[in-house]
Scaffold this active site. Structure first.
Site, PDB file in Angstrom:
ATOM      1  CD  GLU A  87      -2.790  -1.458   2.416  1.00  0.00           C
ATOM      2  OE1 GLU A  87      -2.815  -0.364   3.180  1.00  0.00           O
ATOM      3  OE2 GLU A  87      -3.473  -2.155   2.582  1.00  0.00           O
ATOM      4  CD  GLU A  91      -4.398  -7.607   1.929  1.00  0.00           C
ATOM      5  OE1 GLU A  91      -5.401  -6.927   2.460  1.00  0.00           O
ATOM      6  OE2 GLU A  91      -3.150  -7.452   2.291  1.00  0.00           O
ATOM      7  CG  HIS A 113      -9.488  -5.688   1.093  1.00  0.00           C
ATOM      8  ND1 HIS A 113      -9.792  -6.783   1.910  1.00  0.00           N
ATOM      9  CD2 HIS A 113      -8.222  -5.525   1.321  1.00  0.00           C
ATOM     10  CE1 HIS A 113      -8.675  -7.409   2.437  1.00  0.00           C
ATOM     11  NE2 HIS A 113      -8.004  -6.429   2.133  1.00  0.00           N
ATOM     12  CG  ASN A 147      -0.411  -7.186  -1.099  1.00  0.00           C
ATOM     13  OD1 ASN A 147      -0.995  -7.782  -1.996  1.00  0.00           O
ATOM     14  ND2 ASN A 147      -1.046  -6.908   0.229  1.00  0.00           N
ATOM     15  CG  ASP A 161     -12.414  -8.870   2.273  1.00  0.00           C
ATOM     16  OD1 ASP A 161     -12.615  -7.933   1.475  1.00  0.00           O
ATOM     17  OD2 ASP A 161     -11.893  -8.811   3.290  1.00  0.00           O
TER      18      ASP A 161
HETATM   19  O1  G3I Z   1      -5.100  -8.340  19.202  1.00  0.00           O
HETATM   20  C1  G3I Z   1      -5.229  -7.111  19.658  1.00  0.00           C
HETATM   21  C2  G3I Z   1      -6.008  -7.415  21.230  1.00  0.00           C
HETATM   22  O2  G3I Z   1      -5.661  -8.007  22.017  1.00  0.00           O
HETATM   23  C3  G3I Z   1      -6.538  -5.952  21.496  1.00  0.00           C
HETATM   24  O3  G3I Z   1      -7.504  -5.946  22.586  1.00  0.00           O
HETATM   25  C4  G3I Z   1      -7.283  -5.325  20.340  1.00  0.00           C
HETATM   26  C5  G3I Z   1      -7.777  -3.845  20.838  1.00  0.00           C
HETATM   27  O4  G3I Z   1      -7.877  -2.928  19.721  1.00  0.00           O
HETATM   28  O5  G3I Z   1      -6.508  -5.367  19.150  1.00  0.00           O
HETATM   29  C6  G3I Z   1      -6.002  -6.433  18.831  1.00  0.00           C
HETATM   30  O6  G3I Z   1      -5.457  -6.364  17.750  1.00  0.00           O
HETATM   31  C7  G3I Z   1      -5.955  -5.820  16.614  1.00  0.00           C
HETATM   32  C8  G3I Z   1      -5.614  -6.907  15.367  1.00  0.00           C
HETATM   33  O7  G3I Z   1      -6.163  -6.444  14.133  1.00  0.00           O
HETATM   34  C9  G3I Z   1      -6.189  -8.439  15.587  1.00  0.00           C
HETATM   35  O8  G3I Z   1      -7.605  -8.471  15.685  1.00  0.00           O
HETATM   36  C10 G3I Z   1      -5.627  -4.529  16.111  1.00  0.00           C
HETATM   37  O9  G3I Z   1      -6.142  -3.361  17.061  1.00  0.00           O
HETATM   38  C11 G3I Z   1      -6.154  -3.980  14.827  1.00  0.00           C
HETATM   39  O10 G3I Z   1      -5.548  -2.893  14.324  1.00  0.00           O
HETATM   40  C12 G3I Z   1      -5.733  -5.038  14.066  1.00  0.00           C
HETATM   41  O11 G3I Z   1      -6.243  -4.868  12.432  1.00  0.00           O
HETATM   42  C13 G3I Z   1      -5.761  -5.414  11.343  1.00  0.00           C
HETATM   43  C14 G3I Z   1      -5.473  -4.429  10.300  1.00  0.00           C
HETATM   44  O12 G3I Z   1      -5.100  -4.892   9.040  1.00  0.00           O
HETATM   45  C15 G3I Z   1      -4.249  -3.472  10.893  1.00  0.00           C
HETATM   46  O13 G3I Z   1      -3.034  -4.097  11.202  1.00  0.00           O
HETATM   47  C16 G3I Z   1      -6.795  -6.420  10.800  1.00  0.00           C
HETATM   48  O14 G3I Z   1      -7.042  -7.635  11.669  1.00  0.00           O
HETATM   49  C17 G3I Z   1      -6.354  -7.132   9.572  1.00  0.00           C
HETATM   50  O15 G3I Z   1      -7.235  -7.634   8.697  1.00  0.00           O
HETATM   51  C18 G3I Z   1      -5.915  -5.787   8.433  1.00  0.00           C
HETATM   52  O16 G3I Z   1      -5.431  -6.331   7.277  1.00  0.00           O
HETATM   53  C19 G3I Z   1      -5.096  -5.645   6.372  1.00  0.00           C
HETATM   54  C20 G3I Z   1      -3.927  -5.791   5.632  1.00  0.00           C
HETATM   55  O17 G3I Z   1      -2.632  -6.192   6.585  1.00  0.00           O
HETATM   56  C21 G3I Z   1      -3.465  -4.820   4.278  1.00  0.00           C
HETATM   57  N1  G3I Z   1      -4.548  -4.648   3.645  1.00  0.00           N
HETATM   58  C22 G3I Z   1      -5.711  -4.190   4.245  1.00  0.00           C
HETATM   59  C23 G3I Z   1      -6.111  -5.285   5.298  1.00  0.00           C
HETATM   60  C24 G3I Z   1      -7.554  -4.819   5.826  1.00  0.00           C
HETATM   61  O18 G3I Z   1      -7.489  -3.605   6.573  1.00  0.00           O
END
Ligand code: G3I
Length: 356
Positions: A158, A267, A239, A199, A269
């Site tokens: 990105e 990715e 997405h 990506n 969906d």
């Molecule tokens: O694991 C912690 C948990 O312990 C905590 O209590 C909670 C509170 O916010 O956060 C949890 O972590 C979160 C994590 O996902 C696991 O669920 C993070 O806050 C959250 O920011 C994180 O979001 C991820 C996001 O990328 C940012 O890294 C999403 O799961 C993930 O699906 C998303 O993936 C991205 C790709 O990497 C790049 N392309 C877009 C895609 C969707 O946004």
């Protein structure tokens, strides 16, 4: 016992034995259930380390269905390298070990991203050379750790804004726009056999939104390739939404294919809440329209040369694990399994997409 009963019993025993013998001879049960491992190209999912650890239904689907896994978050900078001299390997190691044990391919995500930059990097003070070392050390420590285990990497994720301009990330600010090329070189030095991807999302955005992003991505990828930078593939996150047109999806896939590189729908969906309606409910008809879109995407992808099909990866496994509802803060059901771990119509649509 009547003669008829004895006769029926004999017939039953003979048929049961025949069936058993046939299974033993051929090694397969007469009716075999298809899984996504039977797709003609790698079909994968992004997976969560904590769900694999804590949820046996989730883990069972992951093991049974997929031939490729992408750690959804476990290899991101903020998680795997949360302090300057500390790498947090367990989550990523566990996913990699599970994949290896089951003969699955691993796609690494992601060595460089504008997001999930840890506080220690945001506060880092140093010369241009110190920043270069930070980038290089991060990339090479991770790629070396997984050398021979991770088949491919999203090296840079990105880098562009939706209008096609380069994102003014901390990396561009500290290292200049051409850090992208150097990131690929550093990864290649650490594992020359790994296939390296750029990506991004939005390649399928239509002209009514902007095609500038797709053009910027293709320009970058072609220019890296022409300069001999070791880029091997282009990741289309995809997405998307069920209302996206097949023409736009086709343009995204065929224009990426024209680069000559491998193409990964990385990715996938297909969201259903096109109007961000907080009261939307899932209906059979929405499920069917979603299935039709999954089928189109698979069909278009399957038409590109086999040598360029790196595979399709959905972004997590069930509707209950998807990032979409939380991110948009409305109900949605973007994946091919429902919250109860049951197959949705979109699951069968994946197979229908490869029927010639
Ligand atoms: O694991 C912690 C948990 O312990 C905590 O209590 C909670 C509170 O916010 O956060 C949890 O972590 C979160 C994590 O996902 C696991 O669920 C993070 O806050 C959250 O920011 C994180 O979001 C991820 C996001 O990328 C940012 O890294 C999403 O799961 C993930 O699906 C998303 O993936 C991205 C790709 O990497 C790049 N392309 C877009 C895609 C969707 O946004």
């Amino acid at each position: 016992m009547s003669k008829f009963l004895v006769f029926s019993l004999v017939i039953f025993v003979v048929f049961s034995c025949k069936k058993k013998i046939k299974e033993n001879v051929t090694g397969v049960k007469p009716t075999t259930e298809k899984t996504l491992k039977d797709m003609p190209f790698p079909f994968g999912a992004a997976v969560s380390a904590s769900l694999l650890r804590e949820n046996s239904s989730y883990k069972a689907i992951v093991i049974k269905e997929y031939s490729s896994l992408t750690p959804e978050n476990a290899m991101k900078f903020g998680i795997i390298h949360p302090a300057e001299n500390y790498y947090n390997w367990p989550d990523a190691d566990e996913i990699v070990a599970l994949a290896i044990a089951d003969g699955k391919r691993i796609h690494g995500h992601t060595l460089n991203w504008y997001a999930d930059v840890p506080v220690w990097v945001k506060n880092f003070k140093g010369s241009a050379q110190d920043w270069e070392n930070l980038l290089k050390t991060h990339i090479q420590t991770i790629v070396s750790h997984f050398k021979g285990k991770v088949a491919s990497w999203d090296v840079v994720n990105e880098a562009f804004e939706d209008d096609g301009s380069l994102r003014n990330s901390i990396w561009v600010q500290k290292l200049g726009a051409d850090y992208i090329a150097r990131a690929f070189q550093y990864a290649h030095e650490a594992d020359p056999a790994a296939i390296l991807f750029y990506n991004d999302y939005g390649n399928e955005y239509g002209a009514e939104y902007t095609s500038k992003k797709r053009e910027a991505i293709l320009n970058l990828v072609n220019s890296l390739k022409n300069r001999g930078i070791p880029i091997g593939g282009i990741g289309l996150q995809m997405h998307t939404r069920y209302i996206q047109t097949d023409a736009n999806i086709s343009l995204a896939i065929t224009s990426a294919t024209a680069t000559g590189l491998k193409v990964h729908i990385s990715e996938l969906d297909v969201a259903l809440n096109a109007t961000y309606d907080p009261a939307l409910v899932y209906t059979e008809s929405l499920g069917e329209m979603q299935a039709a879109k999954y089928k189109s995407i698979v069909k278009i992808y399957y038409s590109i040369p086999k040598s360029q099909q790196w595979g399709i990866t959905t972004w997590n496994v069930t509707d209950g694990d998807s990032w979409v509802p939380g991110f948009f803060n409305v109900p949605d059901w973007p994946l091919i399994f429902d919250k109860q771990y049951q197959k949705k119509p979109a699951y069968q649509a994946i197979f229908d997409g490869v029927v010639k």
